[in-house]
Scaffold this motif. Structure first.
Motif, PDB file in Angstrom:
ATOM      1  N   PRO A   1      41.289 104.514  -1.804  1.00  0.00           N
ATOM      2  CA  PRO A   1      42.496 103.669  -1.808  1.00  0.00           C
ATOM      3  C   PRO A   1      42.504 102.658  -0.674  1.00  0.00           C
ATOM      4  O   PRO A   1      42.272 102.995   0.486  1.00  0.00           O
ATOM      5  N   ARG A   2      42.748 101.403  -1.022  1.00  0.00           N
ATOM      6  CA  ARG A   2      42.908 100.327  -0.046  1.00  0.00           C
ATOM      7  C   ARG A   2      44.012  99.392  -0.538  1.00  0.00           C
ATOM      8  O   ARG A   2      44.110  99.127  -1.718  1.00  0.00           O
ATOM      9  N   GLU A   3      44.827  98.915   0.388  1.00  0.00           N
ATOM     10  CA  GLU A   3      45.850  97.916   0.066  1.00  0.00           C
ATOM     11  C   GLU A   3      46.697  98.360  -1.132  1.00  0.00           C
ATOM     12  O   GLU A   3      46.790  97.658  -2.146  1.00  0.00           O
ATOM     13  N   LEU A   4      47.313  99.519  -1.025  1.00  0.00           N
ATOM     14  CA  LEU A   4      48.098 100.051  -2.127  1.00  0.00           C
ATOM     15  C   LEU A   4      49.376  99.236  -2.333  1.00  0.00           C
ATOM     16  O   LEU A   4      50.005  98.779  -1.389  1.00  0.00           O
ATOM     17  N   THR A   5      49.754  99.078  -3.598  1.00  0.00           N
ATOM     18  CA  THR A   5      50.948  98.321  -3.958  1.00  0.00           C
ATOM     19  C   THR A   5      51.527  98.870  -5.256  1.00  0.00           C
ATOM     20  O   THR A   5      50.794  99.421  -6.092  1.00  0.00           O
ATOM     21  N   ALA A   6      52.831  98.733  -5.396  1.00  0.00           N
ATOM     22  CA  ALA A   6      53.514  99.197  -6.609  1.00  0.00           C
ATOM     23  C   ALA A   6      53.740  98.056  -7.590  1.00  0.00           C
ATOM     24  O   ALA A   6      54.581  98.163  -8.483  1.00  0.00           O
ATOM     25  N   ALA A   7      52.976  96.970  -7.463  1.00  0.00           N
ATOM     26  CA  ALA A   7      53.205  95.778  -8.288  1.00  0.00           C
ATOM     27  C   ALA A   7      53.063  96.084  -9.780  1.00  0.00           C
ATOM     28  O   ALA A   7      53.815  95.549 -10.601  1.00  0.00           O
ATOM     29  N   ALA A   8      52.094  96.938 -10.149  1.00  0.00           N
ATOM     30  CA  ALA A   8      51.881  97.234 -11.574  1.00  0.00           C
ATOM     31  C   ALA A   8      53.112  97.904 -12.174  1.00  0.00           C
ATOM     32  O   ALA A   8      53.534  97.566 -13.290  1.00  0.00           O
ATOM     33  N   TYR A   9      53.704  98.844 -11.456  1.00  0.00           N
ATOM     34  CA  TYR A   9      54.882  99.543 -11.967  1.00  0.00           C
ATOM     35  C   TYR A   9      56.098  98.615 -12.015  1.00  0.00           C
ATOM     36  O   TYR A   9      56.901  98.687 -12.948  1.00  0.00           O
ATOM     37  N   VAL A  10      56.224  97.742 -11.014  1.00  0.00           N
ATOM     38  CA  VAL A  10      57.332  96.781 -11.011  1.00  0.00           C
ATOM     39  C   VAL A  10      57.202  95.834 -12.193  1.00  0.00           C
ATOM     40  O   VAL A  10      58.182  95.542 -12.896  1.00  0.00           O
TER      41      VAL A  10
ATOM     42  N   TYR B   1      43.606 111.531 -10.086  1.00  0.00           N
ATOM     43  CA  TYR B   1      43.654 110.841  -8.792  1.00  0.00           C
ATOM     44  C   TYR B   1      43.152 109.408  -8.925  1.00  0.00           C
ATOM     45  O   TYR B   1      43.772 108.464  -8.413  1.00  0.00           O
ATOM     46  N   VAL B   2      42.032 109.223  -9.623  1.00  0.00           N
ATOM     47  CA  VAL B   2      41.461 107.879  -9.790  1.00  0.00           C
ATOM     48  C   VAL B   2      42.416 106.976 -10.566  1.00  0.00           C
ATOM     49  O   VAL B   2      42.607 105.803 -10.217  1.00  0.00           O
ATOM     50  N   VAL B   3      43.037 107.521 -11.597  1.00  0.00           N
ATOM     51  CA  VAL B   3      43.982 106.731 -12.388  1.00  0.00           C
ATOM     52  C   VAL B   3      45.172 106.296 -11.535  1.00  0.00           C
ATOM     53  O   VAL B   3      45.592 105.133 -11.578  1.00  0.00           O
ATOM     54  N   VAL B   4      45.719 107.228 -10.739  1.00  0.00           N
ATOM     55  CA  VAL B   4      46.868 106.897  -9.897  1.00  0.00           C
ATOM     56  C   VAL B   4      46.498 105.865  -8.841  1.00  0.00           C
ATOM     57  O   VAL B   4      47.237 104.891  -8.617  1.00  0.00           O
ATOM     58  N   VAL B   5      45.350 106.052  -8.180  1.00  0.00           N
ATOM     59  CA  VAL B   5      44.926 105.106  -7.137  1.00  0.00           C
ATOM     60  C   VAL B   5      44.682 103.721  -7.733  1.00  0.00           C
ATOM     61  O   VAL B   5      45.081 102.705  -7.160  1.00  0.00           O
ATOM     62  N   THR B   6      44.046 103.661  -8.887  1.00  0.00           N
ATOM     63  CA  THR B   6      43.785 102.369  -9.526  1.00  0.00           C
ATOM     64  C   THR B   6      45.088 101.684  -9.908  1.00  0.00           C
ATOM     65  O   THR B   6      45.218 100.456  -9.769  1.00  0.00           O
ATOM     66  N   SER B   7      46.068 102.453 -10.372  1.00  0.00           N
ATOM     67  CA  SER B   7      47.351 101.846 -10.752  1.00  0.00           C
ATOM     68  C   SER B   7      48.088 101.273  -9.551  1.00  0.00           C
ATOM     69  O   SER B   7      48.960 100.405  -9.708  1.00  0.00           O
ATOM     70  N   LEU B   8      47.765 101.736  -8.343  1.00  0.00           N
ATOM     71  CA  LEU B   8      48.420 101.269  -7.122  1.00  0.00           C
ATOM     72  C   LEU B   8      47.566 100.269  -6.351  1.00  0.00           C
ATOM     73  O   LEU B   8      47.906  99.931  -5.216  1.00  0.00           O
ATOM     74  N   SER B   9      46.485  99.787  -6.957  1.00  0.00           N
ATOM     75  CA  SER B   9      45.549  98.913  -6.258  1.00  0.00           C
ATOM     76  C   SER B   9      45.837  97.453  -6.537  1.00  0.00           C
ATOM     77  O   SER B   9      46.396  97.086  -7.577  1.00  0.00           O
ATOM     78  N   THR B  10      45.421  96.611  -5.606  1.00  0.00           N
ATOM     79  CA  THR B  10      45.565  95.160  -5.750  1.00  0.00           C
ATOM     80  C   THR B  10      44.381  94.596  -6.523  1.00  0.00           C
ATOM     81  O   THR B  10      43.397  95.290  -6.797  1.00  0.00           O
ATOM     82  N   THR B  11      44.480  93.321  -6.846  1.00  0.00           N
ATOM     83  CA  THR B  11      43.386  92.654  -7.557  1.00  0.00           C
ATOM     84  C   THR B  11      42.103  92.687  -6.739  1.00  0.00           C
ATOM     85  O   THR B  11      41.009  92.914  -7.270  1.00  0.00           O
TER      86      THR B  11
END
Length: 301
Positions: A58-67, A35-45
């Motif tokens: 989780p706050r301000e989730l984004t898919a920028a890392a995967y993109v 869970y922590v790994v997934v949330v961190t991967s979806l987090s902003t700077t």
């Protein structure tokens, strides 16, 4: 009517309460890091900076890392290589394991005992890294994808497990097929394999997970980083803390779609998620065979 055996004691109140609590704690210990790994991967700077590292809330989730990862070249290419190596390697390993296990399970087959002795001998003596490298090098397989498949093409453990299952198939079925004129390949295809779906599925899973998670053969035999599988990328850029290259052939710097560039930690955790997800997606399809397959050869009372 209770399904409990007559010789079993009735569970105590502590046992009834403790079992679900222990199982829940084990499930939490497994699920929370993921869970922590997934949330961190979806987090902003900003979220990563505020958390001081790994993000739990989780706050301000984004898919920028995967993109960024999938728009560049390193991870996308490594992912495609890993998928191809896993698919081809699993099919090849499973095929030769089935053929070898069936041959060794038939009493009186050619060189039955010497070959079985050689297989069992590998449990005690391994070839070692240097002899293995010299063999691969002498075959001209350095920097070839075949070096990621052939040295690990067959597992003695998987072979023995499958052989034990094949030996448990009633010999009357095979004898009757022979009387009807069926050859060995027809017997294997029409009788043995349909009765062996559980062990084939489990051994296939073992091979697939082994190929997917393997990095050591790539470390030894692949010098061109453009041919690295995903696990080598994971090892190099996460375990060894080396930065991912940016720009053409690396990680995209402009994510587009109005997304802010992801922090380095989020990109690393996204690589971990990409490496984990395929196994999680495949496992449910063969889970029903897993219990039966893994107890093959167990002591029976």
């Amino acid at each position: 009517m209770s399904a409990r055996a007559v010789w079993e004691e009735e569970p105590t109140a502590v046992g009834r309460l403790g079992k679900p609590v222990v199982l829940a704690l084990i499930a939490l210990a497994v699920a929370f890091p993921l869970y922590v790994v997934v949330v961190t991967s979806l987090s902003t700077t900003e979220a990563v900076t505020r958390a001081g590292g790994l993000v739990v809330v989780p706050r301000e989730l984004t898919a920028a890392a995967y993109v960024q990862l999938l728009s560049g070249g390193v991870v996308t290419r490594a992912l495609m290589i890993s998928v191809a190596i896993t698919a081809i390697g699993t099919a090849f390993s499973l095929g030769i394991t089935v053929l070898a296990a069936y041959g060794l399970s038939r009493p009186g087959s050619l060189f039955h005992r010497p070959l079985l002795f050689v297989v069992l001998l590998t449990f005690l003596f391994g070839p070692g890294i240097i002899p293995s490298y010299l063999v691969v090098n002498s075959l001209g397989l350095i920097d070839h994808y075949a070096s990621l498949i052939l040295p690990a093409a067959i597992s003695a453990f998987n072979l023995i497990v499958m052989r034990s299952f094949f030996m448990g198939i009633p010999s009357e079925l095979i004898d009757s097929a022979r009387i009807d004129g069926a050859g060995e390949f027809a017997i294997l295809r029409r009788i043995v394999l349909p009765l062996s779906k559980a062990v084939v599925a489990v051994v296939g899973l073992f091979y697939a997970v082994g190929y997917w998670n393997a990095f050591f053969n790539a470390l030894l035999y692949i010098n061109d980083n453009n041919k690295w599988p995903l696990q080598m990328v994971l090892r190099t850029y996460i375990v060894q803390q080396q930065p991912l290259p940016t720009g053409a052939g690396g990680v995209a710097t402009n994510v587009g779609l109005g997304l802010q560039a992801a922090p380095g930690l989020a990109i690393k955790m996204a690589i971990v998620v990409i490496a984990i997800v395929p196994v999680l997606l495949v496992y449910p399809f063969i889970q029903r065979h897993f219990t039966k397959g893994v107890i093959i050869g167990a002591v029976k009372g």
